[in-house]
Design a protein around this motif. Structure first.
Motif, PDB file in Angstrom:
ATOM      1  N   UNK A  53      45.131   7.295  -2.970  1.00 37.69           N
ATOM      2  CA  UNK A  53      44.342   8.275  -2.211  1.00 37.69           C
ATOM      3  C   UNK A  53      45.154   9.532  -1.889  1.00 37.69           C
ATOM      4  N   UNK A  54      46.226   9.749  -2.627  1.00 37.61           N
ATOM      5  CA  UNK A  54      47.196  10.787  -2.269  1.00 37.61           C
ATOM      6  C   UNK A  54      46.615  12.204  -2.264  1.00 37.61           C
ATOM      7  N   UNK A  55      45.589  12.444  -3.061  1.00 43.09           N
ATOM      8  CA  UNK A  55      44.986  13.781  -3.077  1.00 43.09           C
ATOM      9  C   UNK A  55      44.340  14.125  -1.742  1.00 43.09           C
ATOM     10  N   UNK A  56      43.914  13.108  -1.034  1.00 44.92           N
ATOM     11  CA  UNK A  56      43.262  13.328   0.244  1.00 44.92           C
ATOM     12  C   UNK A  56      44.257  13.300   1.410  1.00 44.92           C
ATOM     13  N   UNK A  57      45.342  12.552   1.258  1.00 40.82           N
ATOM     14  CA  UNK A  57      46.329  12.402   2.344  1.00 40.82           C
ATOM     15  C   UNK A  57      47.215  13.644   2.387  1.00 40.82           C
ATOM     16  N   UNK A  58      47.246  14.309   3.538  1.00 43.69           N
ATOM     17  CA  UNK A  58      48.027  15.541   3.677  1.00 43.69           C
ATOM     18  C   UNK A  58      49.520  15.257   3.720  1.00 43.69           C
ATOM     19  N   UNK A  59      49.905  14.238   4.506  1.00 45.88           N
ATOM     20  CA  UNK A  59      51.310  13.876   4.659  1.00 45.88           C
ATOM     21  C   UNK A  59      51.394  12.371   4.868  1.00 45.88           C
ATOM     22  N   UNK A  60      52.433  11.769   4.323  1.00 45.73           N
ATOM     23  CA  UNK A  60      52.664  10.363   4.629  1.00 45.73           C
ATOM     24  C   UNK A  60      54.150  10.047   4.551  1.00 45.73           C
ATOM     25  N   UNK A  61      54.542   9.088   5.370  1.00 51.66           N
ATOM     26  CA  UNK A  61      55.917   8.611   5.343  1.00 51.66           C
ATOM     27  C   UNK A  61      55.885   7.089   5.388  1.00 51.66           C
ATOM     28  N   UNK A  62      56.873   6.470   4.782  1.00 49.83           N
ATOM     29  CA  UNK A  62      57.020   5.021   4.843  1.00 49.83           C
ATOM     30  C   UNK A  62      58.492   4.735   5.101  1.00 49.83           C
ATOM     31  N   UNK A  63      58.794   4.327   6.319  1.00 43.77           N
ATOM     32  CA  UNK A  63      60.175   4.076   6.703  1.00 43.77           C
ATOM     33  C   UNK A  63      60.213   3.148   7.903  1.00 43.77           C
ATOM     34  N   UNK A  64      61.330   2.517   8.113  1.00 46.46           N
ATOM     35  CA  UNK A  64      61.494   1.631   9.259  1.00 46.46           C
ATOM     36  C   UNK A  64      61.332   2.431  10.546  1.00 46.46           C
ATOM     37  N   UNK A  65      60.749   1.787  11.542  1.00 44.44           N
ATOM     38  CA  UNK A  65      60.605   2.442  12.839  1.00 44.44           C
ATOM     39  C   UNK A  65      60.868   1.434  13.946  1.00 44.44           C
ATOM     40  N   UNK A  66      60.708   1.886  15.171  1.00 48.71           N
ATOM     41  CA  UNK A  66      60.964   1.042  16.340  1.00 48.71           C
ATOM     42  C   UNK A  66      59.679   0.413  16.879  1.00 48.71           C
ATOM     43  N   UNK A  67      58.639   0.396  16.036  1.00 52.97           N
ATOM     44  CA  UNK A  67      57.383  -0.199  16.464  1.00 52.97           C
ATOM     45  C   UNK A  67      56.239   0.796  16.466  1.00 52.97           C
ATOM     46  N   UNK A  68      55.083   0.308  16.902  1.00 52.31           N
ATOM     47  CA  UNK A  68      53.837   1.073  16.874  1.00 52.31           C
ATOM     48  C   UNK A  68      53.963   2.438  17.547  1.00 52.31           C
ATOM     49  N   UNK A  69      54.519   2.471  18.738  1.00 52.52           N
ATOM     50  CA  UNK A  69      54.515   3.721  19.503  1.00 52.52           C
ATOM     51  C   UNK A  69      55.536   4.719  18.977  1.00 52.52           C
ATOM     52  N   UNK A  70      56.614   4.232  18.393  1.00 50.36           N
ATOM     53  CA  UNK A  70      57.553   5.120  17.717  1.00 50.36           C
ATOM     54  C   UNK A  70      56.863   5.772  16.524  1.00 50.36           C
ATOM     55  N   UNK A  71      56.082   4.987  15.787  1.00 50.04           N
ATOM     56  CA  UNK A  71      55.342   5.523  14.640  1.00 50.04           C
ATOM     57  C   UNK A  71      54.323   6.568  15.084  1.00 50.04           C
ATOM     58  N   UNK A  72      53.685   6.331  16.210  1.00 45.02           N
ATOM     59  CA  UNK A  72      52.701   7.296  16.703  1.00 45.02           C
ATOM     60  C   UNK A  72      53.380   8.601  17.124  1.00 45.02           C
ATOM     61  N   UNK A  73      54.573   8.501  17.682  1.00 43.58           N
ATOM     62  CA  UNK A  73      55.332   9.716  17.999  1.00 43.58           C
ATOM     63  C   UNK A  73      55.661  10.500  16.735  1.00 43.58           C
ATOM     64  N   UNK A  74      55.984   9.800  15.659  1.00 38.85           N
ATOM     65  CA  UNK A  74      56.255  10.474  14.386  1.00 38.85           C
ATOM     66  C   UNK A  74      55.017  11.219  13.904  1.00 38.85           C
ATOM     67  N   UNK A  75      53.856  10.591  14.101  1.00 34.47           N
ATOM     68  CA  UNK A  75      52.609  11.249  13.708  1.00 34.47           C
ATOM     69  C   UNK A  75      52.373  12.532  14.489  1.00 34.47           C
ATOM     70  N   UNK A  76      52.631  12.500  15.781  1.00 35.78           N
ATOM     71  CA  UNK A  76      52.475  13.705  16.608  1.00 35.78           C
ATOM     72  C   UNK A  76      53.413  14.807  16.128  1.00 35.78           C
ATOM     73  N   UNK A  77      54.645  14.431  15.814  1.00 30.02           N
ATOM     74  CA  UNK A  77      55.630  15.422  15.363  1.00 30.02           C
ATOM     75  C   UNK A  77      55.222  16.077  14.040  1.00 30.02           C
ATOM     76  N   UNK A  78      54.594  15.307  13.154  1.00 30.05           N
ATOM     77  CA  UNK A  78      54.190  15.855  11.850  1.00 30.05           C
ATOM     78  C   UNK A  78      52.898  16.665  11.916  1.00 30.05           C
TER      79      UNK A  78
END
Length: 250
Positions: A53-78
């Motif tokens: 679905x990459x044509x539709x996805x504007x940005x994506x990352x796949x990397x280790x994080x510190x859990x759900x809320x750390x990932x959500x912070x990354x989303x806000x930053x992007x």
């Protein structure tokens, strides 16, 4: 021009759920969406689905994080949108016209909110919330009763979005809601169902530590007496509802 909405999906090993979430966002008639996926280095077929679905996805990352809320912070930053909206893996936007309808309810609000429809893993409609209905006029102070508005059913101006406090493991979304809405002056009730929420989740699987953390968060923002009175009142309402209806509460 329509305001830009950054829709953020956080996912980890949820490949069997992600495509339905993607489809609900791709189907939006709204013409100014930035779609961001934050993956926690999944080991299933999640990356294959993202790439498909990459044509539709504007940005994506796949990397280790510190859990759900750390990932959500990354989303806000992007996010570069005027507004952010979290629709995580397994959840869905309610209908293809949802965003179009949201911005017709009022212009330039700091936050838009609505109701949520619960679904099971088969997509079956389990109805909307029973007792904790969104209030007619929402304030951060309404959260003394807990998550009075579902996290998936609030669309917030990015500039007012707080970062999630990673000291909280289960209920950081409650703290985030309160801190974010404290900054907002205009909070618009859309009187719409905005999202479909897949029942279950991390906090429900850890109900005792989750409730302890929830109480800690509430007493940080409100007096202990207000929190206790609110919980006593809610307990009576839950008991009355269950006795009268003999059905599960959501």
């Amino acid at each position: 021009m329509n305001p830009k909405v950054s829709i953020i999906t956080v996912t980890y090993n949820a490949g069997e759920l992600l495509q339905n979430t993607l489809n609900s966002i791709k189907s939006q008639a709204y013409d100014n969406i930035e779609y961001i996926i934050i993956d926690g280095k999944s080991e299933d077929n999640t990356i294959d689905i993202i790439k498909k679905n990459e044509k539709f996805v504007s940005k994506w990352v796949s990397e280790r994080d510190k859990g759900l809320y750390d990932a959500m912070n990354k989303g806000i930053e992007l996010a570069t949108g005027d507004y952010i909206w979290f629709i995580n893996a397994g959840d869905e936007v309610y209908s293809k016209n949802t965003l179009d309808k949201v911005f017709k309810t009022g212009q330039n609000a700091d936050a838009y909110y609505g109701d949520v429809q619960y679904i099971d893993e088969n997509g079956k409609n389990l109805g909307t919330r029973t007792l904790k209905k969104p209030p007619k006029n929402l304030s951060w102070e309404d959260f003394k009763n807990g998550m009075i508005v579902s996290h998936q059913s609030i669309i917030l101006k990015k500039k007012y979005a707080a970062k999630y406090n990673l000291d909280y493991k289960y209920c950081a979304d409650l703290d985030w809601m309160i801190r974010s809405l404290k900054k907002c002056k205009v909070i618009q009730n859309t009187n719409l169902i905005l999202s479909k929420f897949l029942i279950g989740g991390y906090s429900k699987e850890n109900i005792i530590p989750s409730n302890k953390e929830r109480f800690k968060i509430l007493t940080k923002h409100f007096s202990i007496s207000k929190v206790l009175l609110s919980h006593i009142d809610m307990s009576f309402k839950f008991a009355k509802y269950y006795i009268t209806n003999k059905r599960k509460l959501y």
